[in-house]
Motif scaffolding. Structure first.
Motif, PDB file in Angstrom:
ATOM      1  N   GLU A   3       0.834  -1.186   0.000  1.00  0.00           N
ATOM      2  CA  GLU A   3       0.000   0.000   0.000  1.00  0.00           C
ATOM      3  C   GLU A   3       0.875   1.245   0.000  1.00  0.00           C
ATOM      4  N   LYS A   4       0.470   2.258  -0.759  1.00  0.00           N
ATOM      5  CA  LYS A   4       1.226   3.501  -0.857  1.00  0.00           C
ATOM      6  C   LYS A   4       1.185   4.243   0.475  1.00  0.00           C
ATOM      7  N   LYS A   5       2.347   4.634   0.976  1.00  0.00           N
ATOM      8  CA  LYS A   5       2.429   5.338   2.253  1.00  0.00           C
ATOM      9  C   LYS A   5       2.108   6.819   2.048  1.00  0.00           C
ATOM     10  N   LEU A   6       1.187   7.324   2.863  1.00  0.00           N
ATOM     11  CA  LEU A   6       0.812   8.732   2.787  1.00  0.00           C
ATOM     12  C   LEU A   6       1.762   9.559   3.638  1.00  0.00           C
ATOM     13  N   PRO A   7       2.091  10.761   3.189  1.00  0.00           N
ATOM     14  CA  PRO A   7       2.980  11.624   3.971  1.00  0.00           C
ATOM     15  C   PRO A   7       2.302  12.107   5.247  1.00  0.00           C
ATOM     16  N   ASN A   8       3.097  12.317   6.273  1.00  0.00           N
ATOM     17  CA  ASN A   8       2.608  12.837   7.546  1.00  0.00           C
ATOM     18  C   ASN A   8       2.519  14.363   7.435  1.00  0.00           C
ATOM     19  N   LEU A   9       1.316  14.888   7.565  1.00  0.00           N
ATOM     20  CA  LEU A   9       1.109  16.331   7.399  1.00  0.00           C
ATOM     21  C   LEU A   9       0.898  17.057   8.721  1.00  0.00           C
ATOM     22  N   THR A  10       1.069  16.372   9.840  1.00  0.00           N
ATOM     23  CA  THR A  10       0.809  17.009  11.134  1.00  0.00           C
ATOM     24  C   THR A  10       1.741  18.183  11.405  1.00  0.00           C
ATOM     25  N   GLN A  11       2.980  18.112  10.933  1.00  0.00           N
ATOM     26  CA  GLN A  11       3.922  19.212  11.154  1.00  0.00           C
ATOM     27  C   GLN A  11       4.303  19.904   9.844  1.00  0.00           C
ATOM     28  N   ALA A  12       3.535  19.640   8.797  1.00  0.00           N
ATOM     29  CA  ALA A  12       3.809  20.272   7.506  1.00  0.00           C
ATOM     30  C   ALA A  12       3.306  21.716   7.518  1.00  0.00           C
ATOM     31  N   LEU A  13       3.929  22.532   6.690  1.00  0.00           N
ATOM     32  CA  LEU A  13       3.542  23.936   6.547  1.00  0.00           C
ATOM     33  C   LEU A  13       2.485  24.047   5.461  1.00  0.00           C
ATOM     34  N   GLU A  14       1.342  24.629   5.801  1.00  0.00           N
ATOM     35  CA  GLU A  14       0.317  24.879   4.795  1.00  0.00           C
ATOM     36  C   GLU A  14       0.735  26.109   4.003  1.00  0.00           C
ATOM     37  N   ILE A  15       0.948  25.944   2.719  1.00  0.00           N
ATOM     38  CA  ILE A  15       1.384  27.046   1.869  1.00  0.00           C
ATOM     39  C   ILE A  15       0.186  27.839   1.350  1.00  0.00           C
ATOM     40  N   LYS A  16      -0.816  27.131   0.849  1.00  0.00           N
ATOM     41  CA  LYS A  16      -1.987  27.825   0.311  1.00  0.00           C
ATOM     42  C   LYS A  16      -3.179  26.881   0.302  1.00  0.00           C
ATOM     43  N   ARG A  17      -4.346  27.465   0.556  1.00  0.00           N
ATOM     44  CA  ARG A  17      -5.617  26.729   0.533  1.00  0.00           C
ATOM     45  C   ARG A  17      -6.541  27.472  -0.435  1.00  0.00           C
ATOM     46  N   VAL A  18      -7.147  26.730  -1.341  1.00  0.00           N
ATOM     47  CA  VAL A  18      -8.075  27.309  -2.305  1.00  0.00           C
ATOM     48  C   VAL A  18      -9.399  26.561  -2.185  1.00  0.00           C
ATOM     49  N   ALA A  19     -10.467  27.293  -1.930  1.00  0.00           N
ATOM     50  CA  ALA A  19     -11.795  26.690  -1.812  1.00  0.00           C
ATOM     51  C   ALA A  19     -12.674  27.180  -2.948  1.00  0.00           C
ATOM     52  N   THR A  20     -13.431  26.262  -3.522  1.00  0.00           N
ATOM     53  CA  THR A  20     -14.380  26.584  -4.567  1.00  0.00           C
ATOM     54  C   THR A  20     -15.773  26.334  -4.020  1.00  0.00           C
ATOM     55  N   SER A  21     -16.589  27.367  -3.961  1.00  0.00           N
ATOM     56  CA  SER A  21     -17.937  27.337  -3.430  1.00  0.00           C
ATOM     57  C   SER A  21     -17.925  27.417  -1.914  1.00  0.00           C
ATOM     58  N   TYR A  22     -18.904  26.835  -1.250  1.00  0.00           N
ATOM     59  CA  TYR A  22     -19.052  26.946   0.197  1.00  0.00           C
ATOM     60  C   TYR A  22     -19.088  25.549   0.823  1.00  0.00           C
ATOM     61  N   TYR A  23     -18.817  25.487   2.112  1.00  0.00           N
ATOM     62  CA  TYR A  23     -18.825  24.217   2.820  1.00  0.00           C
ATOM     63  C   TYR A  23     -20.225  23.612   2.766  1.00  0.00           C
ATOM     64  N   GLY A  24     -20.308  22.363   2.386  1.00  0.00           N
ATOM     65  CA  GLY A  24     -21.592  21.676   2.290  1.00  0.00           C
ATOM     66  C   GLY A  24     -22.138  21.605   0.878  1.00  0.00           C
ATOM     67  N   ASP A  25     -21.588  22.384  -0.052  1.00  0.00           N
ATOM     68  CA  ASP A  25     -22.021  22.325  -1.451  1.00  0.00           C
ATOM     69  C   ASP A  25     -21.519  21.021  -2.055  1.00  0.00           C
ATOM     70  N   PRO A  26     -22.389  20.173  -2.606  1.00  0.00           N
ATOM     71  CA  PRO A  26     -21.940  18.902  -3.165  1.00  0.00           C
ATOM     72  C   PRO A  26     -20.991  19.074  -4.354  1.00  0.00           C
ATOM     73  N   ARG A  27     -21.017  20.244  -4.993  1.00  0.00           N
ATOM     74  CA  ARG A  27     -20.101  20.497  -6.113  1.00  0.00           C
ATOM     75  C   ARG A  27     -18.836  21.230  -5.672  1.00  0.00           C
ATOM     76  N   GLY A  28     -18.811  21.696  -4.437  1.00  0.00           N
ATOM     77  CA  GLY A  28     -17.676  22.457  -3.921  1.00  0.00           C
ATOM     78  C   GLY A  28     -16.492  21.564  -3.593  1.00  0.00           C
ATOM     79  N   PHE A  29     -15.303  22.163  -3.611  1.00  0.00           N
ATOM     80  CA  PHE A  29     -14.089  21.420  -3.259  1.00  0.00           C
ATOM     81  C   PHE A  29     -13.021  22.379  -2.773  1.00  0.00           C
TER      82      PHE A  29
END
Length: 74
Positions: A3-29
């Motif tokens: 199985e592919k090992k996922l990286p540990n993001l607990t101490q990773a730096l968030e560089i940028k977050r992009v949201a499309t639409s609003y929380y709860g929108d089934p088409r949003g991401f």
């Protein structure tokens, strides 16, 4: 097959977050770019059931891909 090992993001730096639409929108991401402690880049993509990412997608990407993603989402 291992199985592919996922990286540990607990101490990773968030560089940028992009949201499309609003929380709860089934088409949003959202897409979140992280840099890990060992300078690897990870892109997390997740969204609603009708979005391009109905299942969370976590992938390690190259720095050049991270730079391109940042330019597209400036």
């Amino acid at each position: 097959m291992a199985e592919k090992k996922l990286p540990n993001l607990t101490q990773a730096l968030e560089i940028k977050r992009v949201a499309t639409s609003y929380y709860g929108d089934p088409r949003g991401f959202e897409e979140i770019l992280f840099r890990t402690r060992n300078n690897r880049y990870v892109l997390v993509q997740r969204g609603g059931s009708e979005s391009p990412y109905p299942v969370e997608n976590i992938q390690q990407i190259l720095k050049v891909q991270a730079d391109e993603w940042l330019q597209r989402n400036a």
